[in-house]
Design an enzyme around this catalytic site. Structure first.
Site, PDB file in Angstrom:
ATOM      1  N   HIS A   1      -9.098  -8.764  -7.951  1.00 11.67           N
ATOM      2  CA  HIS A   1      -9.004  -8.273  -6.583  1.00 11.67           C
ATOM      3  C   HIS A   1      -9.582  -9.331  -5.647  1.00 11.67           C
ATOM      4  O   HIS A   1     -10.615  -9.938  -5.936  1.00 11.67           O
ATOM      5  CB  HIS A   1      -9.819  -6.983  -6.428  1.00 11.67           C
ATOM      6  CG  HIS A   1      -9.994  -6.544  -5.005  1.00 11.67           C
ATOM      7  ND1 HIS A   1     -11.208  -6.605  -4.351  1.00 11.67           N
ATOM      8  CD2 HIS A   1      -9.099  -6.058  -4.120  1.00 11.67           C
ATOM      9  CE1 HIS A   1     -11.047  -6.145  -3.110  1.00 11.67           C
ATOM     10  NE2 HIS A   1      -9.782  -5.814  -2.950  1.00 11.67           N
TER      11      HIS A   1
ATOM     12  N   GLU B   1      -1.771   0.440  -8.651  1.00 13.13           N
ATOM     13  CA  GLU B   1      -3.197   0.087  -8.582  1.00 13.13           C
ATOM     14  C   GLU B   1      -3.981   1.253  -8.004  1.00 13.13           C
ATOM     15  O   GLU B   1      -3.536   1.909  -7.063  1.00 13.13           O
ATOM     16  CB  GLU B   1      -3.323  -1.141  -7.678  1.00 13.13           C
ATOM     17  CG  GLU B   1      -4.725  -1.643  -7.464  1.00 13.13           C
ATOM     18  CD  GLU B   1      -4.722  -2.990  -6.731  1.00 13.13           C
ATOM     19  OE1 GLU B   1      -3.744  -3.763  -6.877  1.00 13.13           O
ATOM     20  OE2 GLU B   1      -5.676  -3.259  -5.995  1.00 13.13           O
TER      21      GLU B   1
ATOM     22  N   LYS C   1       0.845  -1.186   0.000  1.00 11.25           N
ATOM     23  CA  LYS C   1       0.000   0.000   0.000  1.00 11.25           C
ATOM     24  C   LYS C   1       0.881   1.238   0.000  1.00 11.25           C
ATOM     25  O   LYS C   1       1.882   1.290   0.731  1.00 11.25           O
ATOM     26  CB  LYS C   1      -0.906   0.009   1.233  1.00 11.25           C
ATOM     27  CG  LYS C   1      -1.808  -1.214   1.320  1.00 11.25           C
ATOM     28  CD  LYS C   1      -2.828  -1.229   0.198  1.00 11.25           C
ATOM     29  CE  LYS C   1      -3.773  -2.413   0.341  1.00 11.25           C
ATOM     30  NZ  LYS C   1      -4.826  -2.383  -0.704  1.00 11.25           N
TER      31      LYS C   1
ATOM     32  N   GLU D   1     -11.315  -2.895  -8.521  1.00 12.37           N
ATOM     33  CA  GLU D   1     -12.058  -3.395  -7.366  1.00 12.37           C
ATOM     34  C   GLU D   1     -13.226  -2.489  -6.991  1.00 12.37           C
ATOM     35  O   GLU D   1     -14.190  -2.949  -6.391  1.00 12.37           O
ATOM     36  CB  GLU D   1     -11.144  -3.603  -6.158  1.00 12.37           C
ATOM     37  CG  GLU D   1     -10.610  -2.332  -5.544  1.00 12.37           C
ATOM     38  CD  GLU D   1      -9.872  -2.585  -4.237  1.00 12.37           C
ATOM     39  OE1 GLU D   1      -8.645  -2.605  -4.262  1.00 12.37           O
ATOM     40  OE2 GLU D   1     -10.533  -2.761  -3.200  1.00 12.37           O
TER      41      GLU D   1
ATOM     42  N   ASP E   1      -0.175  -0.013  -4.499  1.00  8.89           N
ATOM     43  CA  ASP E   1      -1.620   0.231  -4.497  1.00  8.89           C
ATOM     44  C   ASP E   1      -1.910   1.514  -3.729  1.00  8.89           C
ATOM     45  O   ASP E   1      -1.637   1.598  -2.536  1.00  8.89           O
ATOM     46  CB  ASP E   1      -2.306  -0.961  -3.821  1.00  8.89           C
ATOM     47  CG  ASP E   1      -3.823  -0.853  -3.816  1.00  8.89           C
ATOM     48  OD1 ASP E   1      -4.358   0.189  -4.229  1.00  8.89           O
ATOM     49  OD2 ASP E   1      -4.482  -1.831  -3.391  1.00  8.89           O
TER      50      ASP E   1
ATOM     51  N   ASP F   1     -13.783  -7.780  -9.352  1.00  9.86           N
ATOM     52  CA  ASP F   1     -14.106  -8.054  -7.955  1.00  9.86           C
ATOM     53  C   ASP F   1     -15.399  -8.864  -7.958  1.00  9.86           C
ATOM     54  O   ASP F   1     -16.317  -8.575  -8.738  1.00  9.86           O
ATOM     55  CB  ASP F   1     -14.295  -6.737  -7.193  1.00  9.86           C
ATOM     56  CG  ASP F   1     -14.639  -6.976  -5.740  1.00  9.86           C
ATOM     57  OD1 ASP F   1     -13.736  -6.914  -4.899  1.00  9.86           O
ATOM     58  OD2 ASP F   1     -15.821  -7.247  -5.435  1.00  9.86           O
TER      59      ASP F   1
END
Lengths: 432, 432
Positions: free
Chosen positions: B349, B272, B218, B299, B246, B322
Site C-alpha cells: 500500500h 481490496e 474505489k 494497509e 478497493d 504499509d
C-alpha cells in the site's frame, strides 16, 4: 433544556508501582491510572467516564478523548441520552479519527470513555444505576444500541431480538434474585507475581474466608515458580476452591502448550490470556491442546470484530469483557449478545482503577436481560482503590451486591482526582 | 562519538480535502498528514520518520511519538544503529505504553515511526538507501531484526534463515535487474470516488499511456455506481489492462459476497479491503465465495500477529504492507518473511503522503533478499505530494526506479514542514 457545555479531561495516576500491586509477567510496574472525563452540563447531573491505563501515556489517552469534544459539546442532553446508539456510531465513524485505529487502541478507548460518560449521564438523569436502565429497555431498544457493522455474518439484529425476547419472561424474577443474592465474584488479590509465597498463602486463605470460591494467580514468568506457587495456593485453599491462572499474553502458541500441560496437575479452572489477544487462531490451537483446561481472554481484545472471531473459531471457553477497552457500553452490549448466541459465559475483567465499579453493570444486565444465566460466571474483584469512587462496589461473601445509586459507577471523588492529578497533584509533587 | 540529542516532533497537514483527492467509501474528506519526527544528533546526519494520518488526531499521534523520547534521547548513535532489532523490541516492550495497544493503533504506529527514523539515520550513516542496506545484511542479521514473539507457530527463526539462505545466490543478479528495470508500480490516481466519470476515463487512459498495466478503482458506496464506473474504466483501458477494486472496509461479509459477484463481469484483478481489517475469518469466507477474484488487504492490518493469521487461514491472495501502520521496518521484515513462507505475493500500500517514498525500500529488499520474485507484485503509486520530499520517488514507464540517495526516503523538505505545519503554517492560517 439542558446542554453539554464542556468535555473536561484530567490525567489521574495512582503510584501503585511503589508496592508491586498489580505486577504480572508482562506488566512489572504499573501505575494504575485513569484518563478521566466529565461531560459538564448546564443543568442537572454531569456524566463521568474514563479509560484505565497503567501509567505513561495516560496523557496521550486524555488528548485522544479531548479530540471528541466537538461531537458532544453544545448538544441537547435529552436528545443525546435518547439515542446512545446513534452517539456511539457517530463517534466510531469520524473518518479522520477512525484512521488512527480503526476501532482499536488509544482512539477507540477514547470513544468508549465518552460513550460511557454519556451512559453515566443518562442513568443519573433517569435516577437509575446503568445496569437497571439497560435492563429496563425493550429488546428493540437494546438492538438499536448496537453498531451492527461487521457482525451480521455471526449475529443479525433479528437473531439478537430472538435472544432478548426469549429472556424477557424471567427478567423481574432474576432482578429480584440479584438484589437478594448479588452476583458471583472472584478475586485476583492473592496472586500477583510480585508477592512472595507467604503473602500468597495468607491472601489465598483470607480470600476463601471472605467467601470467594474462585481465586486467580498470575503465571508465565518461570515454569518452576509457577509450579511452586500453584502448589502453595492449592495447599492453602484445599481441593474445592477453584484456581484460575493468568499468563498475561506471555507465551507463543508452541510455548504455551507444554507449559500449561505441566500445570494441569493443579487443575486450574481456566488459563487466561495465554498468548497475544490478537491471536484468534492461536487461542483455538491452545484450547484444543490443553483441554479440558478452559481458555479465557478478552481484557485486551480490541473490539467486537475480534470477539466475533474468537467465538466463531471456538477459541475460548470464557469471554472476558472489559469496561474501558472497547467502544463503551454499546459495544459491550454487542459482545454480550455475541456470547449469548455462541453459548459462552462472560466473566468480566476488572481490577485496575474503577473497572469493578463499571463492569458489574454489564454483567448484571447480562443476567437479567441477555443470557439469563449465572452458572460459570463471575466478575473479577481486586480490592484496590475503591475508596476513590463516589459509589464504590459492595462485596459481601464473595458476591457483588447490586449497585443502587444512579449512574455508571465511574464517578471518582473530586478530592482524589485532585490529589492524584498527574503531575501536579500532591502525591506526585513529592517525587516518585 | 555521536549521540541523539533530541526527538523533535511536528504536526504537518496538507489540505487535500479541499480537492477530494483521496476520497473513498470510508474516508470522504481526508487531509493527508504526517506526525513527523526527527532524531536529532550532535554530529553527522539526523534520522527522519513519520506516521501517515488523514487529519484530525495527527496531534495525538505526535504526542504518542514524543512519549518514546526517553528510549532514544542520549543514546550512542553507532550502538543504536548496530542493533535496530534491539531498539524495536525495546520500544514495543515498554509495558506501560504497551497497555495502550497492545501493538496496535496510535501507540504502535508511534513505535513504527521512531524505528523508521532510526533506519533513516542508520542508512544515511552507511551512505546507502534503506533497501540496499537491508539487502546487504546476512540472513543471520536479518533474522535478528525480527521480534519473534507470537510468530513461531507459523514461522521459526530457523525457517526464516532457510528462506533467506535460499535467496542468497541470486541477490546480486536481482539487484542489477532492479537497477536496470525498476520495480513494477500500479496507480490509484484515476479511481477516487470523488471524481466524475469523465475525469475517471481521462485519468485511466493517461495512466495506461504512462506505462501502467494495473490501475485501481474505489468501490463500495453504491452498487449501481460501481457497475457504471467499472464499465467506464474498462472501456477506457481495454480488456488487457488489469483493474483492481478497493472497498475500503465498507462491507459486512454477507454484503460483500453478492456485491462482488455482481462486479466479476468486469474481471477485477483483486478486491481490496472488502471488510474490517480485523476480520481474518471474514476475509477467508469472502475469498472462498468470490473466487477466482483475488482478495487483498493489509494497509490497516495492525501488526504481524494479524498478518500471520490472514496467511494461516488462507484469507488473502495478496498481502499489502504499509510503511507506517505497523512497528516500522523491523515488523515489516517479519511480515515479508511470513508472506514468503506462505507463498503470498506482497503488493505494498502507498499513496497518502510519503508512503511511496518509504515502502518502495521494503518491496525492493523483498525482491533482492527474501521472495526473490516480481511476478504478481506491484507497489501502489499515487501522484500526490511527492514534491515535498527531499528524495521523491522516480517513476518511469509505470515502474519505480531504485532509490539511490542514502536514507529511507522519509525526509520532508524543511520548507514544506514549515508551510504545512498545523495550525501555525501559512497554508492553515488562511482559514478552512
Amino acid at each position: 433544556m439542558s446542554r453539554i457545555v464542556a468535555l473536561e479531561v484530567s490525567d489521574v495516576r495512582f503510584p501503585t508501582s511503589r508496592e508491586l500491586d498489580g505486577s504480572d509477567a508482562m506488566n512489572p510496574d504499573p501505575d494504575y491510572s485513569a484518563a478521566y472525563l466529565v461531560l459538564r452540563t448546564d443543568e442537572g447531573p454531569d456524566g463521568h467516564g474514563f479509560v484505565f491505563t497503567i501509567g505513561r501515556g495516560n496523557d496521550v489517552q486524555c488528548a485522544a478523548i479531548e479530540l471528541l469534544a466537538p461531537h458532544v459539546v453544545g448538544r441537547d442532553v435529552e436528545k443525546l441520552c435518547a439515542d446512545l446508539g446513534g452517539l456511539s456510531r457517530e463517534l466510531v465513524s469520524d473518518s479522520q479519527l477512525r484512521w488512527l485505529g480503526p476501532e482499536k487502541g488509544v482512539m477507540h478507548m477514547a470513544v468508549g470513555a465518552v460513550v460511557n460518560a454519556a451512559w453515566d449521564l443518562a442513568a443519573k438523569r433517569a435516577g437509575m444505576p446503568v445496569w437497571r436502565l439497560l435492563a429496563s429497555l425493550t429488546p428493540e431498544q437494546i438492538v438499536e444500541l448496537v453498531d451492527w457493522r461487521y457482525l451480521t455474518d455471526a449475529l443479525t439484529p433479528d437473531e439478537a431480538l430472538e435472544i432478548l425476547r426469549a429472556a424477557e419472561p424471567g427478567r423481574s424474577e432474576r432482578l429480584q434474585r440479584l438484589e437478594r443474592e448479588g452476583y458471583p465474584g472472584y478475586t485476583t488479590s492473592p496472586g500477583w507475581l510480585g508477592y512472595d509465597d507467604a503473602k500468597l498463602a495468607r491472601l489465598a486463605t483470607e480470600a476463601v474466608a471472605e467467601g470467594f470460591d474462585l481465586i486467580k494467580l498470575k503465571v508465565g514468568a518461570a515454569l518452576d515458580d509457577d509450579v511452586r506457587r500453584l502448589g502453595v495456593a492449592r495447599a492453602a485453599v484445599g481441593p474445592d476452591v477453584r484456581i484460575a491462572i493468568d499468563a498475561n499474553q506471555r507465551f507463543d502458541v508452541d510455548t504455551a502448550i507444554p507449559w500449561l500441560r505441566r500445570l494441569r496437575e493443579f487443575n486450574p479452572w481456566w488459563i487466561e490470556e495465554p498468548t497475544s489477544p490478537d491471536d484468534v487462531l492461536g487461542h483455538a490451537a491452545i484450547r484444543n491442546a490443553v483441554a479440558p483446561m478452559r481458555v479465557a481472554t478478552g481484557e485486551h481484545v480490541q473490539n467486537r470484530v475480534m470477539f466475533k472471531q474468537l467465538l466463531q473459531a471456538g477459541a475460548i471457553d470464557i469471554l472476558q469483557i472489559d469496561a474501558t477497552r472497547v467502544g463503551g457500553v454499546n459495544e459491550n452490549v454487542a459482545i454480550l449478545l455475541l456470547a449469548a448466541k455462541f453459548g459462552v459465559p462472560v466473566c468480566p475483567h476488572a481490577g485496575g482503577v474503577g473497572l469493578c465499579e463499571l463492569v458489574q453493570h454489564l454483567a448484571m444486565f447480562d443476567y437479567v436481560a441477555v443470557s439469563g444465566a449465572l452458572d460459570g460466571r463471575a466478575i473479577e474483584y481486586v480490592d484496590h482503590l475503591h475508596e476513590h469512587f463516589s459509589t464504590p462496589v459492595r462485596i459481601r461473601d464473595g458476591r457483588y451486591q447490586v449497585p443502587i445509586d444512579p449512574g455508571s459507577g465511574a464517578e471518582m471523588l473530586a478530592d482524589s482526582r485532585q490529589r492524584f492529578a498527574y503531575p501536579a497533584g500532591e502525591v506526585w509533587r513529592g517525587g516518585s
